[in-house]
Design a protein around this motif. Structure first.
Motif, PDB file in Angstrom:
ATOM      1  N   ALA A 117      90.384  22.485  52.599  1.00 50.05           N
ATOM      2  CA  ALA A 117      91.283  21.050  51.119  1.00 50.05           C
ATOM      3  C   ALA A 117      92.603  20.192  51.098  1.00 50.05           C
ATOM      4  N   LYS A 118      92.708  19.641  51.125  1.00 51.18           N
ATOM      5  CA  LYS A 118      94.178  18.870  50.855  1.00 51.18           C
ATOM      6  C   LYS A 118      94.100  17.526  49.882  1.00 51.18           C
ATOM      7  N   MET A 119      95.756  16.944  50.348  1.00 53.39           N
ATOM      8  CA  MET A 119      95.630  15.963  48.800  1.00 53.39           C
ATOM      9  C   MET A 119      96.025  14.571  50.080  1.00 53.39           C
ATOM     10  N   GLY A 120      95.317  13.535  49.745  1.00 55.32           N
ATOM     11  CA  GLY A 120      96.233  12.148  50.114  1.00 55.32           C
ATOM     12  C   GLY A 120      97.395  11.903  50.015  1.00 55.32           C
ATOM     13  N   THR A 144     101.054  23.417  54.353  1.00 52.60           N
ATOM     14  CA  THR A 144     102.114  21.261  54.940  1.00 52.60           C
ATOM     15  C   THR A 144     102.024  20.913  53.963  1.00 52.60           C
ATOM     16  N   PHE A 145     103.453  20.253  53.360  1.00 51.87           N
ATOM     17  CA  PHE A 145     103.344  19.163  52.321  1.00 51.87           C
ATOM     18  C   PHE A 145     104.491  18.093  53.293  1.00 51.87           C
ATOM     19  N   ARG A 146     103.656  17.019  53.169  1.00 48.42           N
ATOM     20  CA  ARG A 146     104.214  15.623  53.520  1.00 48.42           C
ATOM     21  C   ARG A 146     104.987  14.565  52.391  1.00 48.42           C
ATOM     22  N   VAL A 147     106.107  14.422  52.467  1.00 51.42           N
ATOM     23  CA  VAL A 147     107.510  14.242  51.832  1.00 51.42           C
ATOM     24  C   VAL A 147     107.206  12.549  52.116  1.00 51.42           C
ATOM     25  N   LYS A 157     108.443  13.349  56.478  1.00 48.99           N
ATOM     26  CA  LYS A 157     109.130  14.588  56.272  1.00 48.99           C
ATOM     27  C   LYS A 157     107.832  15.473  55.907  1.00 48.99           C
ATOM     28  N   SER A 158     107.887  17.052  57.155  1.00 56.42           N
ATOM     29  CA  SER A 158     106.629  17.503  56.184  1.00 56.42           C
ATOM     30  C   SER A 158     107.758  19.192  56.475  1.00 56.42           C
ATOM     31  N   PHE A 159     107.359  19.920  55.197  1.00 59.19           N
ATOM     32  CA  PHE A 159     107.652  20.971  55.511  1.00 59.19           C
ATOM     33  C   PHE A 159     106.976  22.143  54.977  1.00 59.19           C
ATOM     34  N   VAL A 166     108.969  26.889  44.266  1.00 58.97           N
ATOM     35  CA  VAL A 166     109.038  25.857  43.774  1.00 58.97           C
ATOM     36  C   VAL A 166     109.493  24.345  44.491  1.00 58.97           C
ATOM     37  N   VAL A 167     109.073  23.020  44.246  1.00 59.59           N
ATOM     38  CA  VAL A 167     109.367  21.768  44.215  1.00 59.59           C
ATOM     39  C   VAL A 167     109.715  20.936  43.553  1.00 59.59           C
ATOM     40  N   VAL A 168     110.778  19.910  42.888  1.00 61.15           N
ATOM     41  CA  VAL A 168     110.831  19.161  41.977  1.00 61.15           C
ATOM     42  C   VAL A 168     111.910  17.476  42.892  1.00 61.15           C
ATOM     43  N   LEU A 169     110.847  16.656  42.430  1.00 59.71           N
ATOM     44  CA  LEU A 169     110.491  15.683  42.529  1.00 59.71           C
ATOM     45  C   LEU A 169     111.135  14.986  41.344  1.00 59.71           C
ATOM     46  N   GLY A 170     112.555  14.158  40.943  1.00 63.47           N
ATOM     47  CA  GLY A 170     113.234  13.650  39.896  1.00 63.47           C
ATOM     48  C   GLY A 170     113.806  12.590  40.515  1.00 63.47           C
ATOM     49  N   GLY A 171     114.627  12.156  40.222  1.00 59.72           N
ATOM     50  CA  GLY A 171     115.916  11.133  40.603  1.00 59.72           C
ATOM     51  C   GLY A 171     114.999   9.621  41.087  1.00 59.72           C
ATOM     52  N   GLU A 172     115.566   9.426  41.637  1.00 59.41           N
ATOM     53  CA  GLU A 172     115.353   8.288  42.610  1.00 59.41           C
ATOM     54  C   GLU A 172     113.910   8.630  43.721  1.00 59.41           C
ATOM     55  N   ALA A 173     113.598  10.510  43.724  1.00 53.99           N
ATOM     56  CA  ALA A 173     113.100  10.613  44.627  1.00 53.99           C
ATOM     57  C   ALA A 173     111.539  11.196  44.215  1.00 53.99           C
ATOM     58  N   ARG A 174     111.646  10.478  42.055  1.00 54.28           N
ATOM     59  CA  ARG A 174     110.406  10.411  41.358  1.00 54.28           C
ATOM     60  C   ARG A 174     109.066  10.083  41.648  1.00 54.28           C
ATOM     61  N   LEU A 175     109.298   9.111  42.192  1.00 54.71           N
ATOM     62  CA  LEU A 175     108.349   7.931  42.851  1.00 54.71           C
ATOM     63  C   LEU A 175     107.466   8.457  44.096  1.00 54.71           C
ATOM     64  N   ALA A 176     108.524   9.229  44.920  1.00 60.15           N
ATOM     65  CA  ALA A 176     108.551   9.829  46.429  1.00 60.15           C
ATOM     66  C   ALA A 176     106.599   9.416  46.670  1.00 60.15           C
ATOM     67  N   PHE A 177     106.039   8.994  47.707  1.00 58.84           N
ATOM     68  CA  PHE A 177     104.602   8.929  47.995  1.00 58.84           C
ATOM     69  C   PHE A 177     104.991  11.253  48.375  1.00 58.84           C
ATOM     70  N   HIS A 178     103.541  11.923  48.427  1.00 57.74           N
ATOM     71  CA  HIS A 178     103.361  13.078  49.368  1.00 57.74           C
ATOM     72  C   HIS A 178     102.045  13.640  48.430  1.00 57.74           C
ATOM     73  N   GLY A 179     101.908  14.240  49.598  1.00 56.48           N
ATOM     74  CA  GLY A 179     101.045  14.863  49.241  1.00 56.48           C
ATOM     75  C   GLY A 179     100.858  16.070  50.387  1.00 56.48           C
TER      76      GLY A 179
END
Length: 208
Positions: A117-120, A144-147, A157-159, A166-179
């Motif tokens: 399974a994966k998430m685009g 493998t998380f890609r943002v 970038k992947s890590f 735990v990962v937090v997407l906030g501020g300017e990165a709130r709407l960053a593409f990720h998968g």
């Protein structure tokens, strides 16, 4: 907490090992109880009806669903019609620690990734407000998380996210593409039959 820079955006934070093994096991028990009340379901893509590769459920006053009619939040399970179970207390405590300035979360999306399974790449933008961060918890096999950036074709970038991270997407990165590109089979013993659970906390509506 480690701040991660991606395409000059601020607000992406990584907390490796936030939940130790005992806390992971306790959280897993709470999630299993929630899923017993709100069973995992197979969402499909709007318009095409193509099934996702992950199965889902939710906790909280609102739950995210996807079906032929579109993406949305609703107060009840699409199959049972019952309200979603409460968000576990330890997840509310996590939110208070990493998003103390934001109003309380209203949704906790439960994603279960089986092998393959994966998430685009996608943005979390079905909410009515983007002022609060998105807080994500990993349980089980490493993924493998890609943002990337605010555009789908921005550099990424992947890590690797391990169980308890735990990962937090906030501020300017709130709407960053990720998968999620892939789940690495056999990298955790937390789930008896393997796989990965991702818990995503979100605020959906603006505060009163």
């Amino acid at each position: 907490m480690q701040d991660v820079s991606i395409n000059g955006l601020k607000g992406l934070s990584y907390l490796p090992g936030y939940f130790d093994r005992a806390a992971q096991e306790a959280l897993l028990r709470e999630i299993r109880t929630a899923v017993a009340d709100a069973p995992l379901f197979q969402p499909v893509m709007p318009k095409t009806g193509k099934p996702f590769s992950v199965k889902m459920s939710n906790c909280g006053p609102l739950g995210w669903v996807s079906d032929i009619n579109g993406y949305r939040y609703q107060p009840s399970h699409p199959a049972t019609g019952r309200p979603w179970p409460d968000i576990p207390g330890r997840l509310k405590m996590l939110w208070q620690e990493v998003a103390s300035a934001a109003p309380a979360p209203e949704a906790c999306l439960i994603n279960f990734y089986e092998t393959g399974a994966k998430m685009g790449l996608h943005q979390d933008r079905d909410e009515q407000t983007f002022d609060a961060p998105v807080v994500s918890v990993s349980l089980g096999d490493t993924a493998t998380f890609r943002v990337g950036g605010l555009k789908r074709n921005d550099p990424t970038k992947s890590f690797r996210l391990q169980s308890g991270d735990v990962v937090v997407l906030g501020g300017e990165a709130r709407l960053a593409f990720h998968g999620i590109d892939r789940v690495l089979k056999g990298t955790s013993t937390l789930l008896k039959n393997g796989g990965r659970i991702n818990l995503t906390l979100r605020r959906v509506t603006p505060p009163d």
